[in-house]
Design a protein around this motif. Structure first.
Motif, PDB file in Angstrom:
ATOM      1  N   CYS A   1      43.062 -11.461   7.163  1.00  0.00           N
ATOM      2  CA  CYS A   1      43.885 -10.428   7.403  1.00  0.00           C
ATOM      3  C   CYS A   1      45.117 -10.708   8.030  1.00  0.00           C
ATOM      4  N   TRP A   2      45.215 -11.845   8.645  1.00  0.00           N
ATOM      5  CA  TRP A   2      46.340 -12.143   9.610  1.00  0.00           C
ATOM      6  C   TRP A   2      47.824 -11.937   9.135  1.00  0.00           C
ATOM      7  N   PRO A   3      47.963 -12.566   7.591  1.00  0.00           N
ATOM      8  CA  PRO A   3      49.244 -12.284   7.128  1.00  0.00           C
ATOM      9  C   PRO A   3      49.498 -10.867   6.882  1.00  0.00           C
ATOM     10  N   LEU A   4      48.789 -10.104   6.662  1.00  0.00           N
ATOM     11  CA  LEU A   4      49.047  -8.402   6.458  1.00  0.00           C
ATOM     12  C   LEU A   4      49.601  -8.107   8.042  1.00  0.00           C
ATOM     13  N   LEU A   5      48.768  -8.424   8.850  1.00  0.00           N
ATOM     14  CA  LEU A   5      48.917  -7.841  10.335  1.00  0.00           C
ATOM     15  C   LEU A   5      50.372  -8.409  10.939  1.00  0.00           C
ATOM     16  N   ARG A   6      50.696  -9.847  10.727  1.00  0.00           N
ATOM     17  CA  ARG A   6      51.797 -10.203  10.967  1.00  0.00           C
ATOM     18  C   ARG A   6      53.142  -9.712  10.499  1.00  0.00           C
ATOM     19  N   ALA A   7      52.931  -9.366   9.194  1.00  0.00           N
ATOM     20  CA  ALA A   7      53.960  -8.656   8.320  1.00  0.00           C
ATOM     21  C   ALA A   7      54.271  -7.107   8.845  1.00  0.00           C
ATOM     22  N   ALA A   8      53.180  -6.506   9.267  1.00  0.00           N
ATOM     23  CA  ALA A   8      53.180  -5.168  10.036  1.00  0.00           C
ATOM     24  C   ALA A   8      53.787  -5.061  11.238  1.00  0.00           C
ATOM     25  N   PHE A   9      53.624  -6.105  12.048  1.00  0.00           N
ATOM     26  CA  PHE A   9      54.127  -6.030  13.632  1.00  0.00           C
ATOM     27  C   PHE A   9      55.522  -6.925  13.745  1.00  0.00           C
ATOM     28  N   GLY A  10      55.638  -7.585  12.834  1.00  0.00           N
ATOM     29  CA  GLY A  10      56.721  -8.659  12.826  1.00  0.00           C
ATOM     30  C   GLY A  10      56.854  -9.541  13.919  1.00  0.00           C
ATOM     31  N   ALA A  11      58.271  -9.614  14.554  1.00  0.00           N
ATOM     32  CA  ALA A  11      58.486 -10.764  15.695  1.00  0.00           C
ATOM     33  C   ALA A  11      57.925 -10.438  16.821  1.00  0.00           C
ATOM     34  N   HIS A  12      57.583  -9.064  17.039  1.00  0.00           N
ATOM     35  CA  HIS A  12      57.114  -8.470  18.485  1.00  0.00           C
ATOM     36  C   HIS A  12      55.783  -8.026  18.494  1.00  0.00           C
ATOM     37  N   PRO A  13      54.652  -8.639  18.143  1.00  0.00           N
ATOM     38  CA  PRO A  13      53.454  -7.835  18.164  1.00  0.00           C
ATOM     39  C   PRO A  13      52.883  -7.217  19.514  1.00  0.00           C
ATOM     40  N   PRO A  14      52.098  -6.268  19.257  1.00  0.00           N
ATOM     41  CA  PRO A  14      51.654  -5.849  20.498  1.00  0.00           C
ATOM     42  C   PRO A  14      50.461  -6.624  21.351  1.00  0.00           C
ATOM     43  N   ALA A  15      50.186  -6.229  22.304  1.00  0.00           N
ATOM     44  CA  ALA A  15      48.783  -7.059  22.946  1.00  0.00           C
ATOM     45  C   ALA A  15      47.787  -6.518  22.059  1.00  0.00           C
ATOM     46  N   ALA A  16      46.893  -7.399  21.878  1.00  0.00           N
ATOM     47  CA  ALA A  16      45.742  -7.374  21.048  1.00  0.00           C
ATOM     48  C   ALA A  16      44.373  -7.893  21.552  1.00  0.00           C
ATOM     49  N   MET A  17      43.235  -7.407  21.035  1.00  0.00           N
ATOM     50  CA  MET A  17      42.131  -7.860  21.330  1.00  0.00           C
ATOM     51  C   MET A  17      41.272  -7.853  20.028  1.00  0.00           C
ATOM     52  N   MET A  18      40.386  -8.605  19.502  1.00  0.00           N
ATOM     53  CA  MET A  18      39.421  -8.622  18.501  1.00  0.00           C
ATOM     54  C   MET A  18      38.062  -8.567  19.199  1.00  0.00           C
ATOM     55  N   ILE A  19      37.255  -7.633  18.635  1.00  0.00           N
ATOM     56  CA  ILE A  19      35.841  -7.507  18.928  1.00  0.00           C
ATOM     57  C   ILE A  19      35.062  -7.807  17.904  1.00  0.00           C
ATOM     58  N   VAL A  20      33.934  -8.283  18.173  1.00  0.00           N
ATOM     59  CA  VAL A  20      33.023  -8.575  16.925  1.00  0.00           C
ATOM     60  C   VAL A  20      31.873  -7.694  17.419  1.00  0.00           C
ATOM     61  N   ALA A  21      31.628  -6.674  16.353  1.00  0.00           N
ATOM     62  CA  ALA A  21      30.506  -5.770  16.451  1.00  0.00           C
ATOM     63  C   ALA A  21      30.446  -5.003  15.158  1.00  0.00           C
ATOM     64  N   GLY A  22      29.236  -4.379  15.014  1.00  0.00           N
ATOM     65  CA  GLY A  22      28.821  -3.814  13.964  1.00  0.00           C
ATOM     66  C   GLY A  22      29.650  -2.293  13.868  1.00  0.00           C
ATOM     67  N   LEU A  23      29.980  -2.074  12.694  1.00  0.00           N
ATOM     68  CA  LEU A  23      30.688  -0.545  12.610  1.00  0.00           C
ATOM     69  C   LEU A  23      29.756   0.403  12.079  1.00  0.00           C
ATOM     70  N   ALA A  24      30.096   1.548  11.754  1.00  0.00           N
ATOM     71  CA  ALA A  24      29.274   2.768  11.511  1.00  0.00           C
ATOM     72  C   ALA A  24      28.630   2.805  10.134  1.00  0.00           C
ATOM     73  N   ASP A  25      29.522   2.001   9.292  1.00  0.00           N
ATOM     74  CA  ASP A  25      28.873   1.959   7.810  1.00  0.00           C
ATOM     75  C   ASP A  25      28.990   0.384   7.435  1.00  0.00           C
ATOM     76  N   PRO A  26      27.890  -0.090   6.729  1.00  0.00           N
ATOM     77  CA  PRO A  26      27.624  -1.371   6.602  1.00  0.00           C
ATOM     78  C   PRO A  26      28.917  -2.070   5.659  1.00  0.00           C
ATOM     79  N   ALA A  27      29.279  -1.103   4.995  1.00  0.00           N
ATOM     80  CA  ALA A  27      30.384  -1.473   4.084  1.00  0.00           C
ATOM     81  C   ALA A  27      31.735  -1.623   4.786  1.00  0.00           C
TER      82      ALA A  27
END
Length: 91
Positions: free
Chosen positions: A52-78
């Motif tokens: 997903c990183w190329p899409l995120l880099r394109a969306a946020f450009g040269a000045h990305p916001p502070a970010a955090m990634m969490i590994v956890a289950g989501l509401a729907d397994p899909a």
């Protein structure tokens, strides 16, 4: 997808769709991705973040916001990614 109620199978497609929804919400508030100050990514599988990183880099450009990634289950397994964004209103 809010229009169809379907969830794409691929994490990159889910990321693209989430960014589309976020972009629309930002636009409605008179903001853009450049106004983002914080973003949180939640993924059940940490290995799904890298494709997903190329899409995120394109969306946020040269000045990305502070970010955090969490590994956890989501509401729907899909679901393979959830993105929560905080932005400041320009002005």
């Amino acid at each position: 997808d809010h229009a169809t109620g379907e969830i794409p199978d691929d994490v990159v497609d889910q990321c693209r769709l989430a960014l589309s929804h976020i972009g629309a919400a930002l636009d409605a508030a008179g903001a853009t991705f450049a106004d983002a100050v914080r973003v949180t990514y939640v993924l059940p599988d940490r290995d799904d973040f890298e494709p997903c990183w190329p899409l995120l880099r394109a969306a946020f450009g040269a000045h990305p916001p502070a970010a955090m990634m969490i590994v956890a289950g989501l509401a729907d397994p899909a679901m393979k990614i959830e993105i929560e964004l905080t932005a400041k209103r320009p002005g």
